[in-house]
Design an enzyme around this catalytic site. Structure first.
Site, PDB file in Angstrom:
ATOM      1  N   ASP A   1      -9.076   1.453  -0.310  1.00  0.00           N
ATOM      2  CA  ASP A   1      -9.955   2.551   0.083  1.00  0.00           C
ATOM      3  C   ASP A   1     -11.376   1.987   0.089  1.00  0.00           C
ATOM      4  O   ASP A   1     -11.629   0.916  -0.455  1.00  0.00           O
ATOM      5  CB  ASP A   1      -9.807   3.670  -0.957  1.00  0.00           C
ATOM      6  CG  ASP A   1     -10.732   4.834  -0.699  1.00  0.00           C
ATOM      7  OD1 ASP A   1     -10.898   5.192   0.476  1.00  0.00           O
ATOM      8  OD2 ASP A   1     -11.301   5.377  -1.664  1.00  0.00           O
TER       9      ASP A   1
ATOM     10  N   PHE B   1     -26.455  14.584  14.483  1.00  0.00           N
ATOM     11  CA  PHE B   1     -25.856  13.263  14.704  1.00  0.00           C
ATOM     12  C   PHE B   1     -24.407  13.436  15.172  1.00  0.00           C
ATOM     13  O   PHE B   1     -23.668  14.246  14.635  1.00  0.00           O
ATOM     14  CB  PHE B   1     -25.880  12.471  13.396  1.00  0.00           C
ATOM     15  CG  PHE B   1     -25.256  11.111  13.494  1.00  0.00           C
ATOM     16  CD1 PHE B   1     -26.028  10.001  13.792  1.00  0.00           C
ATOM     17  CD2 PHE B   1     -23.893  10.933  13.284  1.00  0.00           C
ATOM     18  CE1 PHE B   1     -25.444   8.735  13.878  1.00  0.00           C
ATOM     19  CE2 PHE B   1     -23.312   9.678  13.370  1.00  0.00           C
ATOM     20  CZ  PHE B   1     -24.096   8.583  13.675  1.00  0.00           C
TER      21      PHE B   1
ATOM     22  N   ARG C   1     -27.652  -0.745   5.959  1.00  0.00           N
ATOM     23  CA  ARG C   1     -27.394   0.168   7.060  1.00  0.00           C
ATOM     24  C   ARG C   1     -28.742   0.486   7.696  1.00  0.00           C
ATOM     25  O   ARG C   1     -29.622   1.047   7.048  1.00  0.00           O
ATOM     26  CB  ARG C   1     -26.743   1.451   6.536  1.00  0.00           C
ATOM     27  CG  ARG C   1     -25.381   1.200   5.923  1.00  0.00           C
ATOM     28  CD  ARG C   1     -25.107   2.177   4.798  1.00  0.00           C
ATOM     29  NE  ARG C   1     -24.830   3.513   5.263  1.00  0.00           N
ATOM     30  CZ  ARG C   1     -23.634   4.099   5.167  1.00  0.00           C
ATOM     31  NH1 ARG C   1     -22.632   3.455   4.625  1.00  0.00           N
ATOM     32  NH2 ARG C   1     -23.430   5.312   5.602  1.00  0.00           N
TER      33      ARG C   1
ATOM     34  N   THR D   1      -9.994   4.119   5.316  1.00  0.00           N
ATOM     35  CA  THR D   1     -10.993   5.056   4.799  1.00  0.00           C
ATOM     36  C   THR D   1     -11.058   6.308   5.657  1.00  0.00           C
ATOM     37  O   THR D   1     -10.748   6.280   6.841  1.00  0.00           O
ATOM     38  CB  THR D   1     -12.388   4.379   4.742  1.00  0.00           C
ATOM     39  OG1 THR D   1     -13.361   5.340   4.367  1.00  0.00           O
ATOM     40  CG2 THR D   1     -12.781   3.775   6.074  1.00  0.00           C
TER      41      THR D   1
ATOM     42  N   LYS E   1      -2.703   7.139   5.785  1.00  0.00           N
ATOM     43  CA  LYS E   1      -2.813   5.963   4.906  1.00  0.00           C
ATOM     44  C   LYS E   1      -1.428   5.549   4.402  1.00  0.00           C
ATOM     45  O   LYS E   1      -1.066   4.371   4.436  1.00  0.00           O
ATOM     46  CB  LYS E   1      -3.724   6.268   3.706  1.00  0.00           C
ATOM     47  CG  LYS E   1      -5.201   6.387   4.046  1.00  0.00           C
ATOM     48  CD  LYS E   1      -6.008   6.605   2.769  1.00  0.00           C
ATOM     49  CE  LYS E   1      -7.501   6.663   3.053  1.00  0.00           C
ATOM     50  NZ  LYS E   1      -8.300   6.768   1.825  1.00  0.00           N
TER      51      LYS E   1
ATOM     52  N   ASP F   1      -9.262   5.199  -5.516  1.00  0.00           N
ATOM     53  CA  ASP F   1      -9.784   5.883  -6.707  1.00  0.00           C
ATOM     54  C   ASP F   1      -9.785   7.390  -6.575  1.00  0.00           C
ATOM     55  O   ASP F   1     -10.145   8.085  -7.510  1.00  0.00           O
ATOM     56  CB  ASP F   1     -11.213   5.407  -6.987  1.00  0.00           C
ATOM     57  CG  ASP F   1     -12.184   5.928  -5.952  1.00  0.00           C
ATOM     58  OD1 ASP F   1     -13.287   6.346  -6.323  1.00  0.00           O
ATOM     59  OD2 ASP F   1     -11.831   5.940  -4.770  1.00  0.00           O
TER      60      ASP F   1
ATOM     61  N   ASP G   1      -6.065   9.060  -2.053  1.00  0.00           N
ATOM     62  CA  ASP G   1      -5.401   7.746  -2.026  1.00  0.00           C
ATOM     63  C   ASP G   1      -4.038   7.768  -2.713  1.00  0.00           C
ATOM     64  O   ASP G   1      -3.328   6.757  -2.696  1.00  0.00           O
ATOM     65  CB  ASP G   1      -6.282   6.698  -2.731  1.00  0.00           C
ATOM     66  CG  ASP G   1      -7.661   6.599  -2.109  1.00  0.00           C
ATOM     67  OD1 ASP G   1      -7.744   6.589  -0.877  1.00  0.00           O
ATOM     68  OD2 ASP G   1      -8.657   6.546  -2.856  1.00  0.00           O
TER      69      ASP G   1
END
Length: 1115
Positions: A431, A601, A654, A734, A822, A842, A846
């Protein structure tokens, strides 16, 4: 005798020939390939399985109908079905048995049909059907699983029972959490597991939502609240949820019981991003109907981030979205256990063959079947019954060593059956959020073209901002007399002409900071302080953000980092609503800006914009920030942007480009009229709106370039590099955005700097997927980035091709993945590659992936303990995975392989001696050693030294971490294979033969001495073989060797009657005086030396001529 036995020919030669012709014709009709391989009725033709032979279609005409048949693509062909008896004999019986078993299983495990429901507010008893209890169940078994099944399995059962009991305790802890339930008589405390559909539950700030609810009321005045969904979908941004307006408008909380209302909810389903329902209030005139969507829901396992919420429970237990997206835990069996099972089957076959050979050599004389069973019992030591117990005790020891390792504190082994899997991994699926990153954004760099500011020079920016507001008293005047037009005109003129004059650094910094403080969608929130029950413990947490108890909420942590940074340099966002926002200057002055337009955005535009009017000057400014690829064509010509973006990206930052354009009133009015018109159009609305906005995005003034870092977990880069060097392929799965995922992949060095990245274009149908796969196939040695939607389409049509291509990539990043996707990816990798997979995460999102992998690792992080509790191994930091695999994975696998093969050798050697003994004495089925000697041989005489192999290690831990390349050898499975097994079989046959023949050659008149000499030599040989196998000595190994030898010598005194043979033992006792003579000692020593010395010589030569890779390093 033989002449009298009638011979019945099965079929004539002619018939056989005709049958073979028919068979050949049948297979040629059915298709190419040998008949033996045709087990199923449906076979996939492989002639175009390779993508190289897939035609590249330049147009999409052939793909208009998704369900049409493609002549250019692999198709399933229906082979001719066999009829009658032929079908039954050729596998039909197997099909019938399987069908019957499946039918029985379906009857026993028939699933309850899921239905839509009507839920009455506060009246659980009105529910027409029974709903599941709202309790979490991670357990794999029920009580009946543990009905004891024999002594040998007792160790396994006890270990599984302990693991299960721990799971039960963890579930109990979660199910016992208390919540406030609203009833007619007021609030009552209720356990999470006792919550029912229809209950009205109150959830406080920072509390977990216990079940799926419809959001009815909140303490927030706006009628909305924020929730954190990282446990559900992995996204870290807070989601805004809106209360049902009908119930939010009610004056008091108790009024929920004074109205007659119900919620209609769709049937439970997997999709966490959609919901359809209605809220109906019956007692009003006319009845109120309100439609419910995803924004009115509060899913279980999410956390309330602001205010207190009241909701009505609509789904509980296994019908909640989070549980439906979690796969059922399965029993995990290690690859080593499966390999040992195969070898045990081979040994069983050897047992049967040996017994049949003995009976055959007897000439089937007398009741041969009775002799057959006697031989099966005599040679039964070939089957290593004690192997299971030894391995289970070994696994428990490995688990204890892992948990006691001071270098990886806090590590917990939750599934003690698969520690060896840690040494066989080929794919690691990780992840991103909270696993590779800390999920904390920090502002690192501000670049203005001529000057760059880093973390150590932020105080300079602070002084520039402070000075710029002190030097412009006119700003203060106008901020007090808001909208004073006559005096604002000259200021606007002077500002619009500024680009022509070279600006000072101070004014450029001021402009840049103001732009960053205004261009975002962040909302400051103020929490109620002391005196509020249940929230005093969070007071300290609120204190972290500012002295005034302010927290920022936004859809992206990047934006929060930028706004926090502007606050740190003196310009603070103090309030915001839909129409305006206010900034506070270093001198305490409040500036108000009216929000005229907002352009959010999107992943297509890769930028966001805002048009604001300064209330003090009436100046209209269009601010925009976005990715460099989107902004480079919009801003005015410059020679530094591209280069600096590249530099920041290489540092793992970033980047966001910030620009502005000042608009006159006329320009804005013209834009607004066109924009409103575009928004009302029915056809191509999105395109028209985008075109109008783009008319503004021209020749914008470039203000600055910002660099924000999503801080990686400690030592992520060296850990990933170590895993890559170990030959482990790393995939990042992710739920986050594509840009974020790509950026983290670069900054964490998951994708190395020199590697290209292929971003898989979004595809929606088979044709697009075909073209994009062909485009990807032409790329070599590049990392793949693919979104969940595109992945879904590709897997539907080209599952095999996509997985085959992806497995060739050095790294793969899947973004926007749902929890079930996943888990699906993990399952696909396991099925297609047949390699061992490990998943690490975590968050609650997941859990499915962790449970689907061969080995699941959970990290105890900010997102809670859900993943860590469901995993096989729990660690506290990502970097610990390096030591866990390189050191403990290596040791567990190597030790278990050695232990398993040694236990087999121990059984084979004594069976070989029995076989030699029987064949010498006319194939008599007489036992060589009496019962107690056999029991002692497998226990006190050899158990401790053999088990001490769990302390052996071939490489020091430091060396294993320094040279992760050593791990590659483990994945090839060379420590335990048919080759090594055959070597041990040959060793056993050689030693067993030497020991028995040696004793027979050297014994004198006393027949009984064969047993004494051979058994003593056998024990010494076993102890020496353990010493030969050990690579690194431990003091406990030496103790075990001498303890076992001492036990044997001591037992010789009182076990003398057991050293006889068959009926000879009666009256033929071991002479204690004989075993102390030199004759006995030299005979035993001679046999032992002949059986062991050649092996020591061979081992020495092998290490000299062909040393293993690790020995080169240690030398």
């Amino acid at each position: 005798m033989a002449d009298q036995i009638p011979l019945y020919p099965v079929r004539s030669a002619a018939a056989a020939a005709a049958a073979s012709q028919r068979r050949a014709a049948y297979y040629s009709a059915a298709g190419p390939g040998p008949g033996a391989d045709r087990r199923g009725r449906y076979q996939l033709e492989d002639e175009s399985a390779h993508l190289d032979e897939m035609p590249l279609m330049m147009s999409e005409e052939g793909f208009e109908n998704d369900e049409s048949d493609y002549h250019t693509l692999p198709r399933a062909r229906l082979t001719r079905r066999k009829r009658g008896l032929e079908w039954f004999v050729c596998g039909g019986w197997k099909f019938l048995c399987t069908s019957c078993c499946d039918w029985l299983i379906n009857v026993c495990q028939r699933k309850k049909e899921l239905k839509a429901r009507t839920v009455w507010l506060g009246c659980p008893e009105k529910c027409e059907e029974k709903h599941p209890r709202n309790s979490i169940k991670n357990q794999k078994y029920n009580v009946f699983t543990f009905i004891p099944g024999g002594f040998v399995l007792a160790v396994t059962i006890a270990r599984e029972a302990i693991d299960e009991f721990r799971r039960f305790q963890r579930d109990k802890e979660m199910n016992s959490q208390l919540y406030s339930k609203l009833t007619v008589r007021g609030k009552v405390q209720v356990k999470s597991s006792d919550i029912q559909v229809g209950d009205l539950i109150i959830v406080e700030k920072n509390q977990r939502i216990p079940s799926d609810m419809v959001f009815l009321r909140t303490s927030e005045k706006a009628g909305s609240c924020f929730i954190r969904t990282d446990q559900l979908d992995g996204e870290t941004d807070w989601k805004l949820k809106v209360a049902v307006s009908c119930t939010q408008r009610l004056p008091a909380l108790g009024d929920l019981f004074s109205i007659s209302a119900y919620v209609y909810a769709q049937k439970p389903q997997l999709d966490i991003h959609s919901f359809e329902g209605t809220f109906t209030r019956e007692d009003s005139d006319p009845p109120i109907h309100e439609s419910l969507s995803i924004e009115n829901t509060l899913w279980a396992s999410t956390i309330v981030a602001s205010g207190t919420v009241i909701g009505v429970v609509i789904y509980t237990g296994k019908e909640t979205r989070s549980v439906m997206n979690t796969s059922n835990p399965k029993n995990k069996v290690g690859l080593l256990d499966l390999e040992l099972n195969q070898l045990t089957k081979a040994l069983f076959l050897a047992l049967v063959v040996l017994s049949v050979v003995m009976v055959t050599l007897q000439g089937f004389a007398g009741p041969w079947y009775r002799n057959l069973f006697r031989f099966l019992l005599l040679f039964s030591y070939i089957i290593p019954i004690s192997l299971r117990v030894n391995l289970d005790m070994g696994k428990a020891a490995y688990g204890w060593m892992i948990m006691k390792d001071e270098n990886i504190p806090g590590t917990v082994v939750r599934t003690s059956t698969i520690p060896e899997e840690l040494g066989r991994l080929v794919y690691l699926l990780t992840d991103k959020t909270g696993t590779l990153t800390q999920n904390e954004m920090v502002f690192k760099r501000l670049h203005l073209g001529t000057v760059s500011y880093g973390t150590d020079t932020m105080d300079e920016i602070q002084s520039h901002v402070f000075n710029s507001y002190l030097q412009h008293p006119v700003l203060k005047v106008h901020s007090q007399a808001s909208g004073h037009n006559p005096s604002s005109a000259p200021l606007r003129r002077s500002q619009s002409s500024t680009p022509k004059v070279k600006k000072s650094v101070s004014s450029r910094i001021h402009e840049a900071v103001k732009a960053i403080a205004l261009c975002h969608n962040v909302t400051p929130v103020y929490e109620a302080r002391a005196g509020v029950t249940g929230e005093t413990e969070f007071a300290e947490a609120d204190q972290d953000f500012s002295d005034e108890n302010r927290t920022y909420q936004a859809s992206s942590p990047d934006e929060v980092a930028l706004v926090r940074w502007t606050e740190s340099v003196g310009l603070t966002l103090v309030s915001r609503d839909l129409a305006s926002m206010q900034l506070k200057t270093p001198s305490g002055q409040v500036l108000t800006y009216c929000i005229l337009q907002m352009f959010p955005f999107t992943s297509e535009s890769k930028r966001m914009g805002i048009i604001v009017r300064d209330e003090s000057t009436a100046e209209i400014t269009f601010y925009m920030k976005g990715a460099d690829v989107a902004m480079s064509t919009i801003v005015q010509y410059n020679d530094w942007l591209e280069e600096e973006c590249g530099n920041m990206a290489r540092e793992g930052l970033r980047t966001l480009v910030v620009a502005k354009r000042t608009l006159t009133e006329e320009q804005y009015q013209d834009f607004e009229s066109r924009y409103s018109q575009a928004k009302l159009s029915i056809h191509d609305r999105t395109l028209k709106v985008a075109a109008v906005v783009e008319s503004l995005e021209r020749e914008m003034e470039l203000l600055c370039l910002t660099g924000v870092e999503d801080q990686l977990q400690a030592d992520v880069r060296p850990t990933l590099e170590m895993l890559r060097n170990a030959g482990i392929k790393i995939w990042m799965l992710t739920g986050d955005k594509l840009e974020t995922a790509t950026c983290i992949a670069k900054s964490s060095h998951l994708v190395s700097r020199t590697q290209d990245i292929h971003i898989f274009r979004p595809v929606t149908n088979r044709g697009e997927a075909h073209l994009e796969l062909n485009a990807f196939r032409r790329k070599h040695d590049c990392a793949l980035v693919i979104s969940g939607d595109s992945l879904e389409v590709c897997l539907r049509y080209y599952e095999h091709e996509l997985v085959e291509l992806a497995c060739q990539c050095p790294a793969v990043v899947c973004c926007r993945c749902s929890p079930t996707q996943k888990a699906h990816i993990v399952t696909l990798l396991r099925q297609h590659t047949r390699k061992r997979t490990c998943a690490i995460g975590d968050g609650g999102n997941d859990v499915s992936m962790i449970q689907a992998a061969d080995c699941g690792i959970g990290i105890e992080g900010k997102e809670g303990k859900q993943a860590s509790l469901a995993a096989d191994f729990s660690i506290t930091q990502f970097r610990h995975i390096g030591r866990l695999l390189m050191v403990h994975g290596r040791n567990s696998y190597k030790r278990s392989a050695a232990l398993g093969q040694f236990v087999m050798h121990r059984g084979l050697i004594i069976s070989t001696m029995q076989a030699v003994f029987s064949s010498v004495f006319y194939f008599a089925s007489v036992p060589l050693y009496q019962g107690f000697l056999m029991v002692g041989y497998a226990t006190i005489y050899t158990m401790f030294p053999v088990f001490s192999l769990v302390l052996d290690q071939d490489v020091k831990p430091e060396m294993a971490i320094l040279y992760p390349e050593l791990y590659k050898d483990l994945t090839k499975g060379r420590s335990l294979s048919f080759k090594t097994f055959l070597i041990w079989v040959l060793i056993s046959i050689y030693q067993g033969g030497i020991l028995m023949y040696g004793a027979l050659v050297l014994f004198e008149a006393e027949f009984v001495h064969v047993v004494a000499i051979s058994f003593t030599a056998l024990i010494l040989t076993e102890l020496l073989m353990v010493a030969l196998t050990i690579r690194t000595w431990h003091w406990l190994m030496v103790v075990a060797e001498f303890l076992s030898l001492g036990c044997y010598v001591a037992s010789l005194a009182f076990l003398n009657e057991y050293f006889g043979i068959g009926r000879v033992s009666f009256g033929a006792f071991l002479d204690v005086a004989f075993i102390t003579t030199v004759t006995f000692l030299w005979k035993v020593s001679a046999i032992t030396v002949v059986s062991c010395l050649p092996l020591y010589v061979l081992k020495y030569l092998k290490r000299k001529l062909s040393p293993p890779s690790y020995s080169k390093l240690s030398s």
